[in-house]
Motif scaffolding. Structure first.
Motif, PDB file in Angstrom:
ATOM      1  N   MET A   1     -13.648 -18.665  -4.449  1.00 42.84           N
ATOM      2  CA  MET A   1     -12.257 -18.687  -4.878  1.00 42.84           C
ATOM      3  C   MET A   1     -12.111 -17.926  -6.193  1.00 42.84           C
ATOM      4  O   MET A   1     -12.957 -17.998  -7.060  1.00 42.84           O
ATOM      5  N   ASN A   2     -10.996 -17.244  -6.310  1.00 41.57           N
ATOM      6  CA  ASN A   2     -10.662 -16.518  -7.529  1.00 41.57           C
ATOM      7  C   ASN A   2      -9.534 -17.246  -8.248  1.00 41.57           C
ATOM      8  O   ASN A   2      -8.807 -18.027  -7.645  1.00 41.57           O
ATOM      9  N   GLU A   3      -9.402 -16.951  -9.523  1.00 36.69           N
ATOM     10  CA  GLU A   3      -8.303 -17.515 -10.292  1.00 36.69           C
ATOM     11  C   GLU A   3      -7.245 -16.435 -10.515  1.00 36.69           C
ATOM     12  O   GLU A   3      -7.576 -15.261 -10.733  1.00 36.69           O
ATOM     13  N   PHE A   4      -5.977 -16.869 -10.442  1.00 34.34           N
ATOM     14  CA  PHE A   4      -4.860 -15.957 -10.600  1.00 34.34           C
ATOM     15  C   PHE A   4      -3.894 -16.512 -11.630  1.00 34.34           C
ATOM     16  O   PHE A   4      -3.625 -17.717 -11.655  1.00 34.34           O
ATOM     17  N   LEU A   5      -3.364 -15.624 -12.443  1.00 32.02           N
ATOM     18  CA  LEU A   5      -2.356 -15.974 -13.430  1.00 32.02           C
ATOM     19  C   LEU A   5      -0.985 -15.710 -12.825  1.00 32.02           C
ATOM     20  O   LEU A   5      -0.742 -14.624 -12.294  1.00 32.02           O
ATOM     21  N   LEU A   6      -0.134 -16.709 -12.855  1.00 32.74           N
ATOM     22  CA  LEU A   6       1.250 -16.555 -12.417  1.00 32.74           C
ATOM     23  C   LEU A   6       2.095 -16.482 -13.675  1.00 32.74           C
ATOM     24  O   LEU A   6       2.098 -17.411 -14.492  1.00 32.74           O
ATOM     25  N   ILE A   7       2.806 -15.378 -13.850  1.00 35.00           N
ATOM     26  CA  ILE A   7       3.639 -15.158 -15.028  1.00 35.00           C
ATOM     27  C   ILE A   7       5.092 -15.266 -14.594  1.00 35.00           C
ATOM     28  O   ILE A   7       5.533 -14.539 -13.713  1.00 35.00           O
ATOM     29  N   PHE A   8       5.812 -16.196 -15.201  1.00 30.50           N
ATOM     30  CA  PHE A   8       7.192 -16.468 -14.812  1.00 30.50           C
ATOM     31  C   PHE A   8       8.150 -15.742 -15.749  1.00 30.50           C
ATOM     32  O   PHE A   8       8.109 -15.938 -16.961  1.00 30.50           O
ATOM     33  N   ARG A   9       9.028 -14.926 -15.155  1.00 32.45           N
ATOM     34  CA  ARG A   9      10.005 -14.173 -15.936  1.00 32.45           C
ATOM     35  C   ARG A   9      11.413 -14.454 -15.433  1.00 32.45           C
ATOM     36  O   ARG A   9      11.606 -14.712 -14.250  1.00 32.45           O
ATOM     37  N   ARG A  10      12.368 -14.361 -16.361  1.00 34.27           N
ATOM     38  CA  ARG A  10      13.779 -14.432 -15.981  1.00 34.27           C
ATOM     39  C   ARG A  10      14.622 -13.852 -17.099  1.00 34.27           C
ATOM     40  O   ARG A  10      14.132 -13.592 -18.192  1.00 34.27           O
ATOM     41  N   ASP A  11      15.887 -13.657 -16.808  1.00 35.85           N
ATOM     42  CA  ASP A  11      16.852 -13.128 -17.767  1.00 35.85           C
ATOM     43  C   ASP A  11      17.232 -14.253 -18.727  1.00 35.85           C
ATOM     44  O   ASP A  11      17.813 -15.252 -18.319  1.00 35.85           O
ATOM     45  N   PHE A  12      16.885 -14.088 -19.998  1.00 33.61           N
ATOM     46  CA  PHE A  12      17.208 -15.094 -21.008  1.00 33.61           C
ATOM     47  C   PHE A  12      18.405 -14.701 -21.866  1.00 33.61           C
ATOM     48  O   PHE A  12      18.817 -15.462 -22.717  1.00 33.61           O
ATOM     49  N   LYS A  13      18.943 -13.489 -21.651  1.00 33.02           N
ATOM     50  CA  LYS A  13      19.983 -12.987 -22.550  1.00 33.02           C
ATOM     51  C   LYS A  13      21.379 -12.971 -21.955  1.00 33.02           C
ATOM     52  O   LYS A  13      22.327 -13.289 -22.643  1.00 33.02           O
ATOM     53  N   SER A  14      21.530 -12.570 -20.716  1.00 35.94           N
ATOM     54  CA  SER A  14      22.872 -12.452 -20.123  1.00 35.94           C
ATOM     55  C   SER A  14      23.483 -13.831 -19.919  1.00 35.94           C
ATOM     56  O   SER A  14      22.898 -14.669 -19.243  1.00 35.94           O
TER      57      SER A  14
END
Length: 116
Positions: A1-14
């Motif tokens: 098994m490998n490890e994966f980074l999940l990076i969560f992004r969203r619009d914080f300005k509009s």
């Protein structure tokens, strides 16, 4: 098994992209259920953390700027680390992430152990 980074992004300005307090409260349950489902498969390595809005970016010659990347509206809100057999499997696990319900996205990256 490998490890994966999940990076969560969203619009914080509009302003129009900001969920209401009630929607945010409901999303907490969605996040708990989603991460709980990954944990139940013994594939959750680290739930990660939310990231503060403020930060700094250090560039060449030790130039420090306010960050992260204040000139763009989409920002990283947090991360988690999961375990999966392949990138395709990690992507399938990431597809259930609640951030996509509010116009956000998830970046999936395999973690590569250092060669020490």
């Amino acid at each position: 098994m490998n490890e994966f980074l999940l990076i969560f992004r969203r619009d914080f300005k509009s302003p129009e992209a900001q969920p209401s307090p009630a929607k945010m409260q409901n999303m907490m349950t969605d996040w708990q259920n989603w991460l709980g489902g990954i944990a139940a498969q013994d594939k959750l390595v680290d739930t990660g953390n939310r990231l503060a809005d403020e930060g700094a970016v250090i560039k060449a010659n030790n130039e420090v700027i306010n960050g992260p990347y204040a000139d763009i509206k989409e920002g990283i809100g947090g991360y988690s680390i999961i375990r999966a057999g392949s990138l395709a499997e990690a992507v399938e696990l990431a597809k259930g992430c609640p951030v996509t319900l509010i116009g956000g996205n998830v970046e999936v990256r395999q973690l590569v152990p250092p060669n020490l």
